[in-house]
Design a protein around this motif. Structure first.
Motif, short mmCIF file in Angstrom:
data_model
loop_
_atom_site.label_atom_id
_atom_site.label_comp_id
_atom_site.label_asym_id
_atom_site.label_seq_id
_atom_site.Cartn_x
_atom_site.Cartn_y
_atom_site.Cartn_z
N TYR A 39 0.08 -23.49 20.21
CA TYR A 39 0.06 -22.27 19.66
C TYR A 39 0.10 -22.24 18.11
CZ TYR A 39 1.74 -17.22 19.14
OH TYR A 39 1.98 -15.90 18.75
N ARG B 231 2.40 -19.67 11.63
CA ARG B 231 1.90 -18.39 11.35
C ARG B 231 1.88 -17.54 10.12
NH1 ARG B 231 2.86 -14.67 16.71
NH2 ARG B 231 4.80 -13.82 15.71
N LEU C 67 6.29 -19.76 14.18
CA LEU C 67 6.68 -19.07 13.20
C LEU C 67 6.53 -19.44 11.56
CD1 LEU C 67 9.79 -17.24 14.48
CD2 LEU C 67 7.49 -16.42 14.61
N PHE D 17 -0.99 -9.57 15.36
CA PHE D 17 0.40 -9.61 16.06
C PHE D 17 1.22 -8.78 15.15
CE2 PHE D 17 4.72 -10.84 16.84
CZ PHE D 17 4.76 -11.27 18.20
N ASN E 262 13.51 -18.75 17.25
CA ASN E 262 12.88 -18.65 18.68
C ASN E 262 11.62 -19.40 18.71
OD1 ASN E 262 11.91 -16.57 17.31
ND2 ASN E 262 12.00 -15.16 18.87
N PHE E 263 10.78 -19.56 17.55
CA PHE E 263 9.73 -20.30 17.84
C PHE E 263 9.73 -21.02 16.55
CE2 PHE E 263 9.24 -16.90 20.83
CZ PHE E 263 8.18 -17.68 21.59
N THR F 148 12.29 -13.73 23.17
CA THR F 148 11.16 -13.56 22.33
C THR F 148 11.03 -12.16 22.16
OG1 THR F 148 10.26 -15.26 23.82
CG2 THR F 148 8.48 -13.65 22.70
N CYS F 149 10.39 -11.69 20.90
CA CYS F 149 10.47 -10.43 20.33
C CYS F 149 9.51 -9.54 21.13
CB CYS F 149 10.08 -10.34 18.98
SG CYS F 149 8.86 -11.25 18.56
N VAL F 150 8.51 -10.21 21.84
CA VAL F 150 7.56 -9.30 22.70
C VAL F 150 8.02 -9.47 24.26
CG1 VAL F 150 5.45 -9.56 21.14
CG2 VAL F 150 5.89 -11.22 22.63
N ARG G 251 9.61 -16.23 29.19
CA ARG G 251 9.18 -17.19 28.28
C ARG G 251 10.44 -17.53 27.15
NH1 ARG G 251 5.50 -15.04 23.60
NH2 ARG G 251 4.87 -16.67 22.44
N SER H 241 -0.24 -13.26 23.08
CA SER H 241 -0.14 -14.10 21.92
C SER H 241 -1.06 -14.94 21.75
CB SER H 241 1.40 -14.55 21.47
OG SER H 241 2.31 -13.48 21.82
#
Ligand code: SSN
Length: 489
Positions: free
Chosen positions: A111, A165, A162, A452, A157-158, A288-290, A283, A446
């Motif tokens: 990702y 991105r 992050l 996003f 978290n990522f 995760t924020c989503v 996940r 995602s």
């Protein structure tokens, strides 16, 4: 820790092309959330070193901005190639510092790579416009230029996605970056910066500052040389950064908390809906924020849905992310365990039934069991707060109108999901949901192509996609006047 390339474990900050310690020599210990074992240290920088990183980015800006998009894209492509080449080591680092299972860490790296590839391509596509003129003696244009020095502050978290991105579109646009990774998960970001150095990102174009967030965040937001601040993290911290950035009116992108509703209508394919919920909810152990946060199931299918979901949850294997068969890892820290425990205790005290999990697998660890609660009511804290953990709470509903009202009754507006087989309902519900991202018959939304970001208190701006690079560009309007232009028309 045995990395194929030991150089990827960077225990220093990176400023102006130099790997360095804190002026005070202070350090922070980075720990594996699975067992609390120390992985190493990073410098605990403060405002002074952060100001130096900003100055380094500002110094590197004229030359970086002057490169063509094609030249910047070529450097990003080289970075992509090196990240891919070292992805085994990066996945190992990511699991060790963050806790997610190795397969998920590899998925996150793919990702992360997708953003580098996407923006390496987008670097060549920063267009302007010639505008229709309202006067014969004038010609009008709009051109896009890099915003300048960018501060990027990211959550734990990522730790790879992050970074890429935010950093890839900024560099593609011609901006220079000061990156602040979480003090809990700095090693993936530092390894990515080292690979960036090997890829030919010039000194000062990408800087990494490590340490306690408060002094660094306040320098990054208060320093007027930083023209853009991009942040992923909690709504509370986003609000503070927004206030601090107001002093010099920075351009902002804020990816903040979510409280995603997940709606299962009576005509949904229940097996698909269960799979979608598992993907969305579990996940990264629900951090995760989503993530689906509030699950509304039509009363006529609630029992069947609950039984299928419980079977899936009971199949999960909780443990060390490095073990092959583990599907869910630890929470990030004790604060996360305390929050999830409080939400479960509040819900059960107010009448929810505990169908699976509900506590730590072993006391003294951060291994919280995948948990299923039924009978969630609107007066329970879990119905309003972002859980950020592996807990599903089921509520039932009777009508589309009623569930939409409940789904939209939130200050957050990041992601929402629903399952239905009715095409007209797809359009109706999708349009009515007050969220920046809507998943229809899917729990996985995602990717690098979709914009996003959220509305309301979930933030401002969009990341990834063809829109993401706009966040790092300013539009300049040019009005050219000349009497002889009349004749040229
Ligand atoms: O939690 C924030 C990022 C999650 C994602 O990119 O899907």
């Amino acid at each position: 820790m045995t990395l194929k390339n030991g150089q990827l474990l960077r225990q220093q900050a990176y400023i102006g092309g130099i790997w360095c310690d804190a002026d005070s020599k202070a350090t922070i210990t980075v720990r594996n959330p699975y067992d609390g074992s120390p992985l190493g240290t990073v410098p605990n920088l403060g405002a002074a070193e952060t100001a130096r990183a900003i100055a380094a980015a500002d110094g590197a800006l004229p030359a970086w901005r002057a490169k063509t998009g094609k030249e910047r894209g070529a450097i990003l492509r080289k970075w992509h190639q090196l990240i891919e080449q070292h992805s085994d080591d990066l996945a190992l680092l990511l699991t060790l510092e963050q806790g997610k299972p190795l397969a998920e860490a590899r998925g996150e790296l793919n990702y992360a790579l997708s953003f580098v590839e996407w923006f390496a391509e987008e670097a060549k596509r920063i267009y302007g416009d010639v505008l229709p003129t309202p006067r014969g003696d004038q010609r009008l244009m709009a051109i896009r230029q890099p915003v300048g020095v960018v501060a990027a502050i990211i959550a734990w978290n990522f730790p790879s996605a992050l970074v890429t991105r935010k950093v890839s579109p900024a560099l593609a646009a011609g901006c220079c970056v000061v990156l602040k990774p979480s003090e809990l998960t700095p090693y993936t970001a530092l390894a990515l910066a080292w690979l960036g150095e090997q890829a030919g990102i010039p000194p000062g174009v990408l800087n990494v500052v490590t340490g306690d967030p408060a002094p660094i965040g306040s320098e990054l937001s208060g320093n007027a040389t930083v023209r853009k601040l991009t942040f992923t993290g909690s709504t509370a911290t986003g609000r503070l950064l927004m206030q601090q950035s107001a002093s010099n009116i920075k351009k902002l992108s804020l990816e903040l908390g979510g409280n995603a509703p997940f709606i299962v209508f009576e005509d949904a394919d229940l097996d698909e809906a269960v799979q979608g919920l598992m993907a969305s909810k579990f996940r990264n152990a629900g951090q995760t924020c989503v993530c689906a946060n509030r699950v509304y199931v039509h009363s006529t299918v609630a029992e069947a849905f609950g039984a299928k979901l419980r079977a899936e949850i009971e199949r999960m294997r909780l443990g060390n992310g490095l073990d092959q068969d583990v599907t869910i890892g630890p929470l990030i820290d004790q604060r996360a365990v305390d929050k999830v425990s409080r939400l479960v205790a509040d819900a059960t005290a107010k009448g929810a039934s505990l169908l699976a999990g509900g506590r730590l697998a072993q006391p003294g660890t951060l291994l919280f069991q995948p948990t299923l609660l039924d009978g969630i009511a609107d007066d329970m804290d879990i119905a309003h707060e972002e859980i950020f953990g592996p807990v599903v709470g089921l509520c039932t509903f009777e009508s589309e109108a009623a569930v939409l009202a409940r789904a939209n009754d939130s200050e957050s507006g990041l992601a929402a999901y629903f399952y239905t087989a009715d095409l007209e309902r797809v359009w109706r519900v999708m349009e009515a949901l007050e969220y920046g991202i809507v998943g229809v018959n899917t729990g996985a939304v995602s990717n690098e192509v979709g914009p996003f970001g959220g509305i309301k208190e979930s933030g401002v701006g969009r990341e990834g996609s063809k829109y993401g690079i706009e966040e790092f560009l300013e539009l300049k309007y040019v009005c050219l006047a000349g009497k002889s232009l009349n004749a040229a028309r």
